[in-house]
Write a protein that holds these residues in place. Structure first.
Motif, PDB file in Angstrom:
ATOM      1  N   TYR A  54       0.862  -1.183   0.000  1.00 16.76           N
ATOM      2  CA  TYR A  54       0.000   0.000   0.000  1.00 16.76           C
ATOM      3  C   TYR A  54       0.897   1.231   0.000  1.00 16.76           C
ATOM      4  CZ  TYR A  54      -3.533  -3.360   1.299  1.00 16.76           C
ATOM      5  OH  TYR A  54      -4.361  -4.455   1.305  1.00 16.76           O
ATOM      6  N   ILE A  55       0.727   2.066  -1.005  1.00 21.90           N
ATOM      7  CA  ILE A  55       1.544   3.279  -1.123  1.00 21.90           C
ATOM      8  C   ILE A  55       0.610   4.471  -1.311  1.00 21.90           C
ATOM      9  CG2 ILE A  55       3.300   4.499  -2.475  1.00 21.90           C
ATOM     10  CD1 ILE A  55       4.379   1.769  -3.324  1.00 21.90           C
ATOM     11  N   TYR A  56       0.896   5.525  -0.580  1.00 19.46           N
ATOM     12  CA  TYR A  56       0.097   6.738  -0.660  1.00 19.46           C
ATOM     13  C   TYR A  56       1.056   7.918  -0.731  1.00 19.46           C
ATOM     14  CZ  TYR A  56      -4.079   9.529   0.293  1.00 19.46           C
ATOM     15  OH  TYR A  56      -5.142  10.386   0.206  1.00 19.46           O
ATOM     16  N   CYS A  57       1.025   8.668  -1.817  1.00 20.87           N
ATOM     17  CA  CYS A  57       1.893   9.838  -1.993  1.00 20.87           C
ATOM     18  C   CYS A  57       1.022  11.072  -2.158  1.00 20.87           C
ATOM     19  CB  CYS A  57       2.774   9.683  -3.228  1.00 20.87           C
ATOM     20  SG  CYS A  57       3.801   8.224  -3.201  1.00 20.87           S
ATOM     21  N   GLU A  58       1.333  12.109  -1.421  1.00 26.73           N
ATOM     22  CA  GLU A  58       0.523  13.321  -1.506  1.00 26.73           C
ATOM     23  C   GLU A  58       1.372  14.575  -1.355  1.00 26.73           C
ATOM     24  OE1 GLU A  58      -2.423  13.141   1.617  1.00 26.73           O
ATOM     25  OE2 GLU A  58      -0.929  12.582   3.088  1.00 26.73           O
ATOM     26  N   LEU A  59       0.882  15.639  -1.992  1.00 25.80           N
ATOM     27  CA  LEU A  59       1.463  16.967  -1.865  1.00 25.80           C
ATOM     28  C   LEU A  59       0.751  17.652  -0.712  1.00 25.80           C
ATOM     29  CD1 LEU A  59       2.973  19.573  -2.797  1.00 25.80           C
ATOM     30  CD2 LEU A  59       1.125  19.899  -4.452  1.00 25.80           C
ATOM     31  N   LEU A  60       1.519  18.134   0.250  1.00 23.46           N
ATOM     32  CA  LEU A  60       0.940  18.794   1.423  1.00 23.46           C
ATOM     33  C   LEU A  60       1.024  20.306   1.241  1.00 23.46           C
ATOM     34  CD1 LEU A  60       2.719  16.607   4.128  1.00 23.46           C
ATOM     35  CD2 LEU A  60       0.425  16.285   3.183  1.00 23.46           C
ATOM     36  N   THR A  61      -0.119  20.968   1.203  1.00 23.85           N
ATOM     37  CA  THR A  61      -0.139  22.427   1.091  1.00 23.85           C
ATOM     38  C   THR A  61      -0.859  23.008   2.301  1.00 23.85           C
ATOM     39  OG1 THR A  61      -2.226  22.472  -0.132  1.00 23.85           O
ATOM     40  CG2 THR A  61      -0.198  22.300  -1.437  1.00 23.85           C
ATOM     41  N   ASP A  62      -0.832  24.326   2.413  1.00 16.45           N
ATOM     42  CA  ASP A  62      -1.526  24.981   3.519  1.00 16.45           C
ATOM     43  C   ASP A  62      -3.030  24.732   3.466  1.00 16.45           C
ATOM     44  OD1 ASP A  62       0.866  25.990   4.422  1.00 16.45           O
ATOM     45  OD2 ASP A  62       0.642  27.901   3.383  1.00 16.45           O
ATOM     46  N   LEU A  63      -3.566  24.634   2.261  1.00 14.02           N
ATOM     47  CA  LEU A  63      -5.010  24.489   2.108  1.00 14.02           C
ATOM     48  C   LEU A  63      -5.490  23.051   2.278  1.00 14.02           C
ATOM     49  CD1 LEU A  63      -5.448  26.836  -0.980  1.00 14.02           C
ATOM     50  CD2 LEU A  63      -5.794  27.388   1.430  1.00 14.02           C
ATOM     51  N   ARG A  64      -4.741  22.102   1.683  1.00 11.13           N
ATOM     52  CA  ARG A  64      -5.173  20.705   1.746  1.00 11.13           C
ATOM     53  C   ARG A  64      -4.075  19.795   1.221  1.00 11.13           C
ATOM     54  NH1 ARG A  64      -7.415  18.608  -3.193  1.00 11.13           N
ATOM     55  NH2 ARG A  64      -7.127  20.088  -4.854  1.00 11.13           N
ATOM     56  N   ALA A  65      -4.315  18.501   1.333  1.00 10.02           N
ATOM     57  CA  ALA A  65      -3.398  17.516   0.759  1.00 10.02           C
ATOM     58  C   ALA A  65      -3.949  17.088  -0.596  1.00 10.02           C
ATOM     59  CB  ALA A  65      -3.280  16.310   1.684  1.00 10.02           C
ATOM     60  N   SER A  66      -3.073  16.990  -1.604  1.00 11.49           N
ATOM     61  CA  SER A  66      -3.463  16.575  -2.946  1.00 11.49           C
ATOM     62  C   SER A  66      -2.796  15.238  -3.250  1.00 11.49           C
ATOM     63  CB  SER A  66      -3.016  17.602  -3.983  1.00 11.49           C
ATOM     64  OG  SER A  66      -3.574  18.861  -3.707  1.00 11.49           O
ATOM     65  N   VAL A  67      -3.585  14.227  -3.561  1.00 14.59           N
ATOM     66  CA  VAL A  67      -3.054  12.891  -3.813  1.00 14.59           C
ATOM     67  C   VAL A  67      -2.347  12.856  -5.166  1.00 14.59           C
ATOM     68  CG1 VAL A  67      -3.614  10.440  -4.107  1.00 14.59           C
ATOM     69  CG2 VAL A  67      -4.838  11.812  -2.390  1.00 14.59           C
ATOM     70  N   VAL A 120       4.267   4.135   3.024  1.00 14.96           N
ATOM     71  CA  VAL A 120       4.277   2.767   2.508  1.00 14.96           C
ATOM     72  C   VAL A 120       3.907   1.822   3.636  1.00 14.96           C
ATOM     73  CG1 VAL A 120       5.655   0.967   1.402  1.00 14.96           C
ATOM     74  CG2 VAL A 120       6.100   3.366   0.876  1.00 14.96           C
ATOM     75  N   PHE A 121       2.969   0.919   3.354  1.00 15.58           N
ATOM     76  CA  PHE A 121       2.548  -0.092   4.324  1.00 15.58           C
ATOM     77  C   PHE A 121       2.543  -1.452   3.643  1.00 15.58           C
ATOM     78  CE2 PHE A 121       0.434   3.888   5.437  1.00 15.58           C
ATOM     79  CZ  PHE A 121       0.893   4.069   6.729  1.00 15.58           C
ATOM     80  N   THR A 122       3.025  -2.451   4.358  1.00 15.51           N
ATOM     81  CA  THR A 122       2.992  -3.827   3.881  1.00 15.51           C
ATOM     82  C   THR A 122       2.525  -4.697   5.046  1.00 15.51           C
ATOM     83  OG1 THR A 122       5.229  -4.365   4.579  1.00 15.51           O
ATOM     84  CG2 THR A 122       4.991  -3.398   2.382  1.00 15.51           C
ATOM     85  N   ASN A 123       2.413  -5.998   4.799  1.00 16.82           N
ATOM     86  CA  ASN A 123       2.035  -6.883   5.906  1.00 16.82           C
ATOM     87  C   ASN A 123       3.206  -7.117   6.861  1.00 16.82           C
ATOM     88  OD1 ASN A 123       3.590  -8.476   4.267  1.00 16.82           O
ATOM     89  ND2 ASN A 123       2.046 -10.079   3.985  1.00 16.82           N
ATOM     90  N   TYR A 124       4.384  -6.586   6.558  1.00 11.90           N
ATOM     91  CA  TYR A 124       5.538  -6.733   7.452  1.00 11.90           C
ATOM     92  C   TYR A 124       6.067  -5.397   7.961  1.00 11.90           C
ATOM     93  CZ  TYR A 124       7.854  -6.004   2.935  1.00 11.90           C
ATOM     94  OH  TYR A 124       8.232  -5.517   1.721  1.00 11.90           O
ATOM     95  N   GLY A 125       5.358  -4.285   7.726  1.00 15.64           N
ATOM     96  CA  GLY A 125       5.780  -3.002   8.270  1.00 15.64           C
ATOM     97  C   GLY A 125       5.247  -1.817   7.505  1.00 15.64           C
ATOM     98  N   GLY A 126       5.514  -0.670   8.033  1.00 16.89           N
ATOM     99  CA  GLY A 126       5.080   0.567   7.406  1.00 16.89           C
ATOM    100  C   GLY A 126       5.950   1.723   7.862  1.00 16.89           C
ATOM    101  N   SER A 127       6.051   2.735   7.030  1.00 14.27           N
ATOM    102  CA  SER A 127       6.852   3.902   7.370  1.00 14.27           C
ATOM    103  C   SER A 127       6.527   5.023   6.384  1.00 14.27           C
ATOM    104  CB  SER A 127       8.348   3.556   7.310  1.00 14.27           C
ATOM    105  OG  SER A 127       9.131   4.640   7.770  1.00 14.27           O
ATOM    106  N   ALA A 128       7.129   6.176   6.608  1.00  9.75           N
ATOM    107  CA  ALA A 128       6.878   7.331   5.743  1.00  9.75           C
ATOM    108  C   ALA A 128       8.163   8.142   5.591  1.00  9.75           C
ATOM    109  CB  ALA A 128       5.773   8.191   6.320  1.00  9.75           C
TER     110      ALA A 128
END
Length: 180
Positions: A54-67, A120-128
């Motif tokens: 599972y992977i999630y990438c987003e741009l973080l701005t003052d207004l909101r997060a954009s995937v 990133v999340f897997t069945n054996y761990g996750g991190s960012a």
């Protein structure tokens, strides 16, 4: 429910070992309308399946997060991608099994600038991990130069031909005028 799943994944990583996500570069610089490749790595486990990725990438701005990109169970989820990035992001899936993710972003815009968070999340761990992208406005195209002023000494400027046929003592007088 999502918090419980994330907590379980986090606890699993504590028991099974360290899971790490690293960005290849912490900062990227690019010009608008150009293309760029954002890359990061993550810990892999031999024999693990992409179905647990599972992977999630987003741009973080003052207004909101954009995937920017979303991978769920090894499958891309384009409908969760923010409209800002639609049609401009390609994932290089060939290197996922090696623990690498390359995201090719095309036709950059200045509003693509900011911090990007990779989870990133897997069945054996996750991190960012996080990196920053700075997109500057495209430089103006150089305008063609027009030559102004007088010609250089020794070169011919204008050439004119003057004909006078009104003179009574000559049928035709011709004068060639050269100006430099």
């Amino acid at each position: 429910m999502i918090c419980i799943i994330l907590l379980l994944i986090n606890l699993t990583s504590c028991v099974c070992g360290t899971f790490v996500v690293n960005v290849t570069q912490s900062s990227y610089q690019a010009e608008e309308n150009r293309n760029i490749t954002l890359e990061f790595t993550f810990t892999t486990k031999p024999g693990s399946s992409l179905h647990s990725l599972y992977i999630y990438c987003e741009l973080l701005t003052d207004l909101r997060a954009s995937v920017l990109f979303h991978l769920h169970g090894g499958v891309e989820v384009p409908e969760s991608q923010d409209e800002q990035f639609t049609g401009r992001v390609q994932c290089d899936k060939d290197v996922l099994r090696e623990g690498r993710l390359r995201l090719h972003v095309s036709r950059l815009r200045t509003d693509d600038s900011g911090p990007y968070l990779y989870e990133v999340f897997t069945n054996y761990g996750g991190s960012a991990a996080q990196c920053r992208l700075n997109v500057t406005a495209a430089a103006d195209e150089p305008k063609p130069q027009r030559i102004t002023g007088s010609p250089q000494p020794g070169s011919l400027g204008r050439i004119g031909l003057y004909t006078d046929s009104s003179s009574p003592d000559s049928l035709c007088r011709t004068l060639l005028c050269l100006q430099s």
